[in-house]
Design an enzyme around this catalytic site. Structure first.
Site, short mmCIF file in Angstrom:
data_model
loop_
_atom_site.label_atom_id
_atom_site.label_comp_id
_atom_site.label_asym_id
_atom_site.label_seq_id
_atom_site.Cartn_x
_atom_site.Cartn_y
_atom_site.Cartn_z
N GLU A 91 0.81 -1.22 0.00
CA GLU A 91 0.00 0.00 0.00
C GLU A 91 0.85 1.27 0.00
O GLU A 91 1.94 1.29 0.56
CB GLU A 91 -0.86 0.04 1.27
CG GLU A 91 -1.72 -1.17 1.45
CD GLU A 91 -2.40 -1.20 2.82
OE1 GLU A 91 -3.19 -2.11 3.04
OE2 GLU A 91 -2.11 -0.34 3.66
N CYS A 104 3.07 8.31 2.11
CA CYS A 104 3.44 7.30 3.09
C CYS A 104 3.74 6.02 2.30
O CYS A 104 2.85 5.50 1.62
CB CYS A 104 2.27 7.11 4.04
SG CYS A 104 2.48 5.81 5.24
N CYS A 111 5.30 -7.71 7.42
CA CYS A 111 6.23 -7.23 8.43
C CYS A 111 6.43 -8.33 9.45
O CYS A 111 5.48 -9.04 9.80
CB CYS A 111 5.66 -5.98 9.12
SG CYS A 111 6.79 -5.23 10.32
N CYS A 115 3.69 -6.49 15.85
CA CYS A 115 2.96 -5.63 16.78
C CYS A 115 1.48 -6.01 16.68
O CYS A 115 0.91 -5.96 15.58
CB CYS A 115 3.16 -4.16 16.44
SG CYS A 115 4.90 -3.67 16.43
N CYS A 118 -1.31 -3.83 14.86
CA CYS A 118 -1.06 -3.38 13.48
C CYS A 118 -1.51 -4.45 12.49
O CYS A 118 -1.15 -5.62 12.61
CB CYS A 118 0.43 -3.10 13.32
SG CYS A 118 0.91 -2.76 11.62
N CYS A 333 -2.09 1.33 8.44
CA CYS A 333 -1.09 0.37 7.98
C CYS A 333 -1.62 -1.05 7.73
O CYS A 333 -2.04 -1.72 8.65
CB CYS A 333 -0.01 0.35 9.06
SG CYS A 333 1.41 -0.61 8.65
N1 SAH Z 1 7.50 -0.41 11.17
C1 SAH Z 1 7.60 1.03 11.21
C2 SAH Z 1 6.83 1.75 10.13
C3 SAH Z 1 5.45 1.27 9.75
S1 SAH Z 1 4.11 1.52 10.88
C4 SAH Z 1 7.20 1.53 12.57
O1 SAH Z 1 6.74 0.75 13.38
O2 SAH Z 1 7.39 2.70 12.84
C5 SAH Z 1 3.79 3.24 10.84
C6 SAH Z 1 3.11 3.75 12.09
O3 SAH Z 1 1.73 3.32 12.15
C7 SAH Z 1 3.76 3.22 13.36
O4 SAH Z 1 3.88 4.26 14.30
C8 SAH Z 1 2.77 2.18 13.81
O5 SAH Z 1 2.89 1.88 15.15
C9 SAH Z 1 1.45 2.84 13.45
N2 SAH Z 1 0.31 1.93 13.44
C10 SAH Z 1 0.27 0.63 13.08
N3 SAH Z 1 -0.97 0.14 13.22
C11 SAH Z 1 -1.74 1.16 13.65
C12 SAH Z 1 -3.12 1.28 13.97
N4 SAH Z 1 -3.94 0.23 13.88
N5 SAH Z 1 -3.58 2.47 14.41
C13 SAH Z 1 -2.74 3.55 14.50
N6 SAH Z 1 -1.43 3.50 14.21
C14 SAH Z 1 -0.93 2.31 13.80
#
Ligand code: SAH
Length: 354
Positions: A91, A104, A111, A115, A118, A333
């Site tokens: 995306e 973005c 990944c 987490c 996410c 994301c």
């Molecule tokens: N792996 C990297 C970049 C990709 S995620 C990182 O973790 O920074 C980009 C941002 O989106 C990160 O801050 C991540 O924690 C956040 N993110 C992921 N899932 C999310 C969600 N469901 N709601 C809000 N932010 C989210």
């Protein structure tokens, strides 16, 4: 990683010169301008002979094939789902503001950081993106912005994937976005969940790009659960790496904090965050969590997001509340891909408008 075809933004200028060795010298400039200044397909380069255009279209295939596009926020947010040569999907999101346009980009298909909140982390890791696949996302977004008379100014690596788990290709893409596409390094932001070796490499890098760390919680016990990489690189080790980055670059560090109802939004969490952020003079970006199918917890409601920001301010930490963009088009994301799970979809959904 299976061998992937070389796509048009994998080629360096020297390699293009080699490819065009039988052509007049000025052809290299023409091809370079077509790719980098105009971001167009070889078929439309009318300053080149038709047969050569066809050859180049063959030799320099695009990396990204459109699988789905959605539009929201009155056309200000555009999200694309791309299909890659091997069928993987990633995306890209273009976010337009009155004074700037930000894209973005994804750095990996999937990944491995896992987490739980996410959507990309829930689906697991597929593969690293190539340099060309990353750069082309920026070119596509720049083209869309330009079509509406807007200049693309900022790139954030906050799409799918962990950029520092794919450091070399990501950095190569940064160098090209800066050098070949002409975006200022100060307008490029790498976002990491806290992959410490990557932060340390960035501290030594020769372009002054910004660093964002997705912190989300500032005690090891809870961060081990929310952000599993914390078990490998705990908060004290992360802070040392951030310090090294600051000392080497004198840039501002930011922390990303997705506010999750009842999970990381209490007064204690604000105090822990403030204690962690203050010595690093970090700026905090707050965003309410976008709920995902695998983690059906609410984001913190708006009034408590503001209260959390005020509390941080009272504790001496600068915080910005980020507007969520594109919630109605699954723009968090990994969400658009998740809602197209199963892949193979070729139809474009009707643009969603509010
Ligand atoms: N792996 C990297 C970049 C990709 S995620 C990182 O973790 O920074 C980009 C941002 O989106 C990160 O801050 C991540 O924690 C956040 N993110 C992921 N899932 C999310 C969600 N469901 N709601 C809000 N932010 C989210």
């Amino acid at each position: 990683m299976t061998t992937l075809p070389r796509t048009r933004y994998d080629w360096t200028r020297a390699e293009l010169a080699e490819l065009l060795v039988d052509q007049p010298r000025y052809r290299v400039d023409q091809v370079w301008q077509g790719l980098h200044d105009h971001g167009t397909d070889p078929h439309v380069w009318s300053n080149l002979p038709k047969a050569l255009r066809a050859e180049l279209a063959e030799a320099l295939p695009p990396a990204l094939e459109l699988a789905a596009e959605s539009v929201s926020d009155d056309g200000q947010t555009v999200k694309w789902l791309w299909r890659l040569a091997d069928g993987q999907q990633v995306e890209t999101v273009l976010m337009r503001y009155p004074d700037r346009a930000t894209v973005c980009v994804s750095s990996q298909a999937g990944c491995a950081m896992a987490c739980g909140f996410c959507a990309t982390g829930q689906a697991g890791f597929d593969r690293h993106l190539t340099t060309g696949e990353i750069v082309e996302q920026v070119v596509r977004a720049r083209g869309r912005a330009a079509a509406d008379g807007q200049r693309l100014s900022n790139v954030v690596f906050m799409g799918m994937g962990e950029p520092f788990a794919n450091y070399d290709r990501t950095w190569d893409a940064v160098v090209r976005i800066h050098g070949d596409l002409g975006l200022s390094a100060r307008h490029l932001t790498l976002s990491t969940v806290g992959v410490v070796p990557g932060i340390r490499r960035l501290a030594e890098a020769d372009l002054p790009v910004n660093l964002a760390v997705s912190l989300h919680v500032a005690n090891d016990r809870e961060r081990d659960e929310l952000v599993p990489i914390n078990r490998r690189y705990p908060l004290s080790v992360l802070a040392e790496a951030c310090r090294a980055y600051l000392d080497a670059t004198h840039r501002r560090l930011s922390f990303e904090w997705a506010l999750i109802d009842g999970v990381n939004d209490t007064d204690r969490h604000a105090r822990e965050l403030a204690d962690y952020a203050r010595p690093l003079r970090a700026h905090v970006n707050l965003i309410p969590l976008n709920p995902t199918p695998g983690y059906p917890v609410r984001g913190t409601p708006p009034e408590r997001v503001l209260a959390f920001a005020d509390r941080l301010a009272g504790l001496g930490v600068n915080a910005t509340v980020r507007r969520t963009r594109g919630t109605d088009i699954d723009a968090a994301c990994g969400q658009l891909r998740a809602s197209h799970a199963g892949g193979g979809t070729t139809e474009l959904p009707d643009p969603v408008r509010r």
